[in-house]
Design a protein around this motif. Sequence first.
Motif, PDB file in Angstrom:
ATOM      1  N   ASP A   1     -61.745 -18.727  55.467  1.00 51.22           N
ATOM      2  CA  ASP A   1     -60.870 -18.920  54.317  1.00 51.22           C
ATOM      3  C   ASP A   1     -60.366 -17.574  53.793  1.00 51.22           C
ATOM      4  OD1 ASP A   1     -59.672 -20.405  52.096  1.00 51.22           O
ATOM      5  OD2 ASP A   1     -61.203 -19.414  50.870  1.00 51.22           O
ATOM      6  N   GLY A   2     -59.042 -17.453  53.681  1.00 53.55           N
ATOM      7  CA  GLY A   2     -58.448 -16.235  53.153  1.00 53.55           C
ATOM      8  C   GLY A   2     -58.341 -15.099  54.130  1.00 53.55           C
ATOM      9  N   VAL A   3     -58.699 -15.342  55.406  1.00 52.39           N
ATOM     10  CA  VAL A   3     -58.640 -14.298  56.433  1.00 52.39           C
ATOM     11  C   VAL A   3     -57.646 -14.722  57.507  1.00 52.39           C
ATOM     12  CG1 VAL A   3     -59.950 -12.959  58.120  1.00 52.39           C
ATOM     13  CG2 VAL A   3     -61.050 -13.692  55.987  1.00 52.39           C
ATOM     14  N   HIS A   4     -56.689 -13.866  57.791  1.00 51.13           N
ATOM     15  CA  HIS A   4     -55.615 -14.190  58.731  1.00 51.13           C
ATOM     16  C   HIS A   4     -55.597 -13.161  59.857  1.00 51.13           C
ATOM     17  CE1 HIS A   4     -54.045 -16.852  55.526  1.00 51.13           C
ATOM     18  NE2 HIS A   4     -54.371 -15.851  54.717  1.00 51.13           N
ATOM     19  N   VAL A   5     -55.775 -13.628  61.075  1.00 53.51           N
ATOM     20  CA  VAL A   5     -55.751 -12.772  62.255  1.00 53.51           C
ATOM     21  C   VAL A   5     -54.747 -13.367  63.234  1.00 53.51           C
ATOM     22  CG1 VAL A   5     -57.097 -11.780  64.146  1.00 53.51           C
ATOM     23  CG2 VAL A   5     -58.174 -12.167  61.925  1.00 53.51           C
ATOM     24  N   GLU A   6     -53.699 -12.609  63.520  1.00 51.98           N
ATOM     25  CA  GLU A   6     -52.605 -13.128  64.346  1.00 51.98           C
ATOM     26  C   GLU A   6     -52.214 -12.104  65.407  1.00 51.98           C
ATOM     27  OE1 GLU A   6     -51.270 -16.117  63.819  1.00 51.98           O
ATOM     28  OE2 GLU A   6     -51.832 -16.641  61.767  1.00 51.98           O
ATOM     29  N   GLU A   7     -51.497 -12.588  66.398  1.00 52.63           N
ATOM     30  CA  GLU A   7     -50.888 -11.746  67.424  1.00 52.63           C
ATOM     31  C   GLU A   7     -49.450 -12.210  67.558  1.00 52.63           C
ATOM     32  OE1 GLU A   7     -52.382 -12.147  71.447  1.00 52.63           O
ATOM     33  OE2 GLU A   7     -52.649  -9.981  71.531  1.00 52.63           O
ATOM     34  N   ALA A   8     -48.490 -11.306  67.378  1.00 52.06           N
ATOM     35  CA  ALA A   8     -47.100 -11.741  67.276  1.00 52.06           C
ATOM     36  C   ALA A   8     -46.158 -10.724  67.895  1.00 52.06           C
ATOM     37  CB  ALA A   8     -46.736 -11.960  65.805  1.00 52.06           C
ATOM     38  N   ASP A   9     -44.901 -11.134  68.060  1.00 56.73           N
ATOM     39  CA  ASP A   9     -43.881 -10.196  68.526  1.00 56.73           C
ATOM     40  C   ASP A   9     -42.822  -9.942  67.460  1.00 56.73           C
ATOM     41  OD1 ASP A   9     -42.479 -12.569  68.592  1.00 56.73           O
ATOM     42  OD2 ASP A   9     -42.386 -12.679  70.771  1.00 56.73           O
ATOM     43  N   GLU A  10     -42.995 -10.517  66.276  1.00 54.99           N
ATOM     44  CA  GLU A  10     -42.121 -10.193  65.150  1.00 54.99           C
ATOM     45  C   GLU A  10     -42.804 -10.586  63.849  1.00 54.99           C
ATOM     46  OE1 GLU A  10     -37.728 -10.654  65.255  1.00 54.99           O
ATOM     47  OE2 GLU A  10     -38.038 -12.008  63.556  1.00 54.99           O
ATOM     48  N   ILE A  11     -42.780  -9.693  62.875  1.00 50.10           N
ATOM     49  CA  ILE A  11     -43.411  -9.944  61.580  1.00 50.10           C
ATOM     50  C   ILE A  11     -42.457  -9.469  60.492  1.00 50.10           C
ATOM     51  CG2 ILE A  11     -45.361  -9.390  60.068  1.00 50.10           C
ATOM     52  CD1 ILE A  11     -47.015  -8.880  62.630  1.00 50.10           C
ATOM     53  N   ALA A  12     -42.270 -10.288  59.460  1.00 52.73           N
ATOM     54  CA  ALA A  12     -41.442  -9.909  58.314  1.00 52.73           C
ATOM     55  C   ALA A  12     -42.327  -9.841  57.071  1.00 52.73           C
ATOM     56  CB  ALA A  12     -40.316 -10.915  58.115  1.00 52.73           C
ATOM     57  N   ILE A  13     -42.188  -8.772  56.300  1.00 53.20           N
ATOM     58  CA  ILE A  13     -42.973  -8.573  55.086  1.00 53.20           C
ATOM     59  C   ILE A  13     -42.019  -8.427  53.907  1.00 53.20           C
ATOM     60  CG2 ILE A  13     -44.582  -7.038  53.900  1.00 53.20           C
ATOM     61  CD1 ILE A  13     -45.708  -6.270  56.622  1.00 53.20           C
ATOM     62  N   GLU A  14     -42.226  -9.256  52.890  1.00 53.10           N
ATOM     63  CA  GLU A  14     -41.305  -9.271  51.758  1.00 53.10           C
ATOM     64  C   GLU A  14     -42.088  -9.329  50.455  1.00 53.10           C
ATOM     65  OE1 GLU A  14     -37.625 -12.077  50.056  1.00 53.10           O
ATOM     66  OE2 GLU A  14     -38.464 -12.396  52.063  1.00 53.10           O
ATOM     67  N   GLY A  15     -41.603  -8.623  49.448  1.00 48.66           N
ATOM     68  CA  GLY A  15     -42.239  -8.646  48.144  1.00 48.66           C
ATOM     69  C   GLY A  15     -41.422  -7.850  47.146  1.00 48.66           C
ATOM     70  N   ASP A  16     -41.797  -7.909  45.900  1.00 49.34           N
ATOM     71  CA  ASP A  16     -41.087  -7.196  44.852  1.00 49.34           C
ATOM     72  C   ASP A  16     -41.518  -5.732  44.853  1.00 49.34           C
ATOM     73  OD1 ASP A  16     -39.678  -6.389  42.680  1.00 49.34           O
ATOM     74  OD2 ASP A  16     -40.846  -7.513  41.193  1.00 49.34           O
ATOM     75  N   ALA A  17     -40.690  -4.876  45.475  1.00 49.78           N
ATOM     76  CA  ALA A  17     -40.976  -3.433  45.561  1.00 49.78           C
ATOM     77  C   ALA A  17     -42.344  -3.162  46.191  1.00 49.78           C
ATOM     78  CB  ALA A  17     -40.884  -2.781  44.181  1.00 49.78           C
ATOM     79  N   SER A  18     -42.703  -3.953  47.191  1.00 55.07           N
ATOM     80  CA  SER A  18     -43.986  -3.772  47.868  1.00 55.07           C
ATOM     81  C   SER A  18     -43.894  -2.617  48.859  1.00 55.07           C
ATOM     82  CB  SER A  18     -44.378  -5.058  48.603  1.00 55.07           C
ATOM     83  OG  SER A  18     -44.557  -6.109  47.693  1.00 55.07           O
ATOM     84  N   GLN A  19     -44.935  -1.782  48.869  1.00 53.69           N
ATOM     85  CA  GLN A  19     -44.943  -0.618  49.739  1.00 53.69           C
ATOM     86  C   GLN A  19     -45.837  -0.844  50.958  1.00 53.69           C
ATOM     87  OE1 GLN A  19     -44.506   3.378  47.410  1.00 53.69           O
ATOM     88  NE2 GLN A  19     -46.033   2.186  46.312  1.00 53.69           N
ATOM     89  N   VAL A  20     -45.414  -0.289  52.082  1.00 54.08           N
ATOM     90  CA  VAL A  20     -46.245  -0.245  53.272  1.00 54.08           C
ATOM     91  C   VAL A  20     -46.245   1.194  53.771  1.00 54.08           C
ATOM     92  CG1 VAL A  20     -45.624  -2.616  53.865  1.00 54.08           C
ATOM     93  CG2 VAL A  20     -44.413  -0.732  54.964  1.00 54.08           C
ATOM     94  N   ILE A  21     -47.259   1.532  54.550  1.00 55.67           N
ATOM     95  CA  ILE A  21     -47.364   2.882  55.104  1.00 55.67           C
ATOM     96  C   ILE A  21     -47.445   2.770  56.616  1.00 55.67           C
ATOM     97  CG2 ILE A  21     -48.742   4.985  55.194  1.00 55.67           C
ATOM     98  CD1 ILE A  21     -49.713   4.387  52.397  1.00 55.67           C
ATOM     99  N   LEU A  22     -46.478   3.376  57.295  1.00 57.44           N
ATOM    100  CA  LEU A  22     -46.465   3.414  58.757  1.00 57.44           C
ATOM    101  C   LEU A  22     -46.807   4.828  59.186  1.00 57.44           C
ATOM    102  CD1 LEU A  22     -45.790   1.917  61.470  1.00 57.44           C
ATOM    103  CD2 LEU A  22     -43.495   2.906  61.259  1.00 57.44           C
ATOM    104  N   ASP A  23     -47.995   5.003  59.765  1.00 52.88           N
ATOM    105  CA  ASP A  23     -48.443   6.305  60.260  1.00 52.88           C
ATOM    106  C   ASP A  23     -48.207   7.423  59.237  1.00 52.88           C
ATOM    107  OD1 ASP A  23     -49.151   4.996  62.533  1.00 52.88           O
ATOM    108  OD2 ASP A  23     -47.534   5.786  63.770  1.00 52.88           O
ATOM    109  N   GLY A  24     -48.603   7.160  57.991  1.00 49.03           N
ATOM    110  CA  GLY A  24     -48.552   8.191  56.964  1.00 49.03           C
ATOM    111  C   GLY A  24     -47.285   8.227  56.136  1.00 49.03           C
ATOM    112  N   GLU A  25     -46.219   7.510  56.542  1.00 48.43           N
ATOM    113  CA  GLU A  25     -44.969   7.510  55.799  1.00 48.43           C
ATOM    114  C   GLU A  25     -44.798   6.186  55.057  1.00 48.43           C
ATOM    115  OE1 GLU A  25     -42.941  10.277  55.581  1.00 48.43           O
ATOM    116  OE2 GLU A  25     -44.684  11.134  56.607  1.00 48.43           O
TER     117      GLU A  25
END
Length: 324
Positions: A275-299
């Motif tokens: 419950d509450g744990v999501h483990v997936e394998e995919a070839d496309e992922i979209a992430i959306e949110g109100d001014a949500s930040q992500v970090i790709l290799d330090g950037e």
Amino acid sequence: MSRPRIALLSNPKSTGNIAQLPRIRAFCAEHPDIFHYEVEAADQIGAALKTIARINPTVLAINGGDGTVQAALTEIHNGGYFGDHAPPVAVLPSGKTNLIALDLGAKGDPVVALEKLLEIAKSDVSPHLVARELISLSGGEAGIKPVIGMFMGGAGLADVMLYCRERVYPLGLPNGISHVITAIAVLLQQLFGLKASFLPPEPAPLSVQVRKGGKITARFAFLFVTTLDKLLLSSEFGSHGKGPLKFVAVEQKPFSLIRAFFASLVGRLGRTKLDGVHVEEADEIAIEGDASQVILDGETFRAGVGKPLLLRPAQPLSFVRIAA
């Protein structure tokens, strides 16, 4: 005169290089098989690679943190300096974060790693090569063009990474102590629900769309997408799809965090539904949110409402695994 076997691209401003760069410069001066090119900013990496392509080295080594590696991989992917024959990439253990170097077997002293790499480059490098899938990140609030990397942290994980970078590292403590302080702050904030100005912020709601899967909307304490083997532990991917992008997200629920932690310890994460744990394998992922930040290799990159960040596979590259 024969061409240099190794082209070394260094970022002198990488935190880990401040102390080590004089030794690296001295080592390169003693070994003509190494062509050393230093850049002062990420926007100089393209010009550096254009020059390095003329040399046609056996190996391209990168001396910097994960952000430097990400910028170099992006230029290799988008710039086309090497045509269809980019040299294999090696990563020295430098900078504050070294996830990519760790995945490729480089750790400890960067000069020692460079010495080992030079021995590898003097003979057939093929036994030391490994293929690595790469992540292409695009879109978001700024409508960015594809940026290439190997590890993306989002939601609460991104908040924690930024907290460590902006609030803990400036204290000037050793990395190990800084990470322990960050871990304690995360424990207080996420497991015990404490809120204070000196703790990481509460994760904002985020929506994640995995291709052919339903949209997941929640406050995630922990979210990452990677192609790095070292971060996969004993997790078993593929039960909910197929693709090179490995996605793990844990909702901000104390019991979900505890279950995910113990499942990863015993190699069960991804094998059974939690419950509450999501483990997936995919070839496309979209992430959306109100001014949500992500970090790709330090950037850092920012998603927006109606302006998702899109993650897709990029063309794989060959990397040199440096023996520990």
